[in-house]
Design a protein around this motif. Structure first.
Motif, PDB file in Angstrom:
ATOM      1  N   TRP A 117      -8.261   1.820  -1.605  1.00 57.68           N
ATOM      2  CA  TRP A 117      -7.536   0.794  -0.849  1.00 57.68           C
ATOM      3  C   TRP A 117      -8.344   0.330   0.361  1.00 57.68           C
ATOM      4  O   TRP A 117      -8.278  -0.830   0.757  1.00 57.68           O
ATOM      5  N   GLU A 118      -9.109   1.243   0.957  1.00 59.28           N
ATOM      6  CA  GLU A 118      -9.946   0.895   2.106  1.00 59.28           C
ATOM      7  C   GLU A 118     -10.981  -0.172   1.751  1.00 59.28           C
ATOM      8  O   GLU A 118     -11.408  -0.942   2.622  1.00 59.28           O
ATOM      9  N   GLN A 119     -11.376  -0.221   0.495  1.00 58.88           N
ATOM     10  CA  GLN A 119     -12.391  -1.190   0.080  1.00 58.88           C
ATOM     11  C   GLN A 119     -11.895  -2.630   0.212  1.00 58.88           C
ATOM     12  O   GLN A 119     -12.694  -3.568   0.263  1.00 58.88           O
TER      13      GLN A 119
ATOM     14  N   SER B 253     -10.802  -4.054   2.681  1.00 58.22           N
ATOM     15  CA  SER B 253     -11.103  -4.631   3.986  1.00 58.22           C
ATOM     16  C   SER B 253     -12.543  -5.138   4.069  1.00 58.22           C
ATOM     17  O   SER B 253     -12.958  -5.685   5.090  1.00 58.22           O
TER      18      SER B 253
ATOM     19  N   GLU C 113      -6.474   6.221  -1.426  1.00 58.29           N
ATOM     20  CA  GLU C 113      -6.723   5.858  -0.020  1.00 58.29           C
ATOM     21  C   GLU C 113      -8.117   5.239   0.103  1.00 58.29           C
ATOM     22  O   GLU C 113      -8.294   4.210   0.771  1.00 58.29           O
ATOM     23  N   TYR C 114      -9.090   5.883  -0.512  1.00 57.40           N
ATOM     24  CA  TYR C 114     -10.465   5.386  -0.458  1.00 57.40           C
ATOM     25  C   TYR C 114     -10.576   4.010  -1.116  1.00 57.40           C
ATOM     26  O   TYR C 114     -11.181   3.081  -0.557  1.00 57.40           O
TER      27      TYR C 114
ATOM     28  N   LYS D 121       0.836  -1.202   0.000  1.00 57.48           N
ATOM     29  CA  LYS D 121       0.000   0.000   0.000  1.00 57.48           C
ATOM     30  C   LYS D 121       0.870   1.251   0.000  1.00 57.48           C
ATOM     31  O   LYS D 121       0.609   2.201  -0.750  1.00 57.48           O
TER      32      LYS D 121
END
Length: 225
Positions: free
Chosen positions: A164-166, A168, A161-162, A141
């Protein structure tokens, strides 16, 4: 966010299962048949099936298909527990656009400091043992974020960032977790090195192509699930 197409289809399939139209232990129609029935792409059908699998409403078996599971209290209302977030294929498509362009911009106009940061992030990623999944994930990341930051476009950073959060979310965990392997992590390092080399050499198109090739490989992992 408004309901996604894959969520609407998951809801319709869920209703067909709960109404008894699709019986427990029966095999769902093939993806191509469901795509024709709902008039959407096979990737959208795949994301809908992932929602149902996450809710333990169906089970996807490799090279066999998707099978209906007995409805339980735990599986009730699964669509209400999964927010209207982008599906994995949508996320990867957007990453391909953003990260490919970020690589192009860094290779074209990036400062020496920005490129050094990318080289350092790549080296840090390569030093993580491929068997250490959480640390490897974090280092990867940081490598991708270093490129977005080097583009000097703050929106690229925020969007990445947004996106990459997906990773999880439950849909990602179902398919991405099942395709994780030491071999794939080694392939990631090779892809990262190719991207880094093109950026250091100030070859914008080669850098963009290398990143897009990497994302295409990720998409192929999704499509082979």
């Amino acid at each position: 966010m408004s309901q996604k197409v894959y969520q609407r289809i998951a809801g319709e399939l869920e209703q067909m299962i709960r109404s008894g139209e699709l019986k427990p232990m029966s095999r769902l129609p093939a993806e191509r048949d469901l795509a024709a029935q709902f008039e959407v792409s096979r990737t959208t059908i795949r994301e809908a099936l992932m929602v149902l699998e996450a809710g333990e409403i169906i089970r996807i078996k490799d090279r066999s298909g998707a099978y209906v599971l007995p409805v339980t209290r735990k599986s009730a209302g699964i669509l209400h527990s999964i927010e209207a977030t982008p599906g994995p294929h949508e996320v990867l498509q957007m990453r391909r656009l953003i990260e490919g362009e970020a690589c192009f911009l860094v290779a074209l106009n990036g400062s020496r400091r920005a490129i050094d940061a990318i080289v350092d992030a790549n080296m840090a990623n390569a030093e993580v043992p491929p068997d250490d999944t959480p640390e490897f994930h974090d280092a990867t990341k940081q490598f991708h974020l270093s490129i977005a930051q080097g583009s000097e476009n703050s929106l690229f950073v925020e969007l990445l960032e947004y996106l990459w959060e997906q990773k999880s979310g439950p849909l990602w965990e179902n398919w991405y977790g099942s395709t994780r392997s030491r071999q794939n992590r080694i392939a990631v390092l090779a892809n990262n090195q190719e991207v880094t080399d093109a950026i250091v050499a100030r070859r914008p198109q080669a850098a963009r192509t290398a990143m897009q090739r990497h994302i295409d490989w990720m998409i192929s992992r999704f499509l082979s699930y």
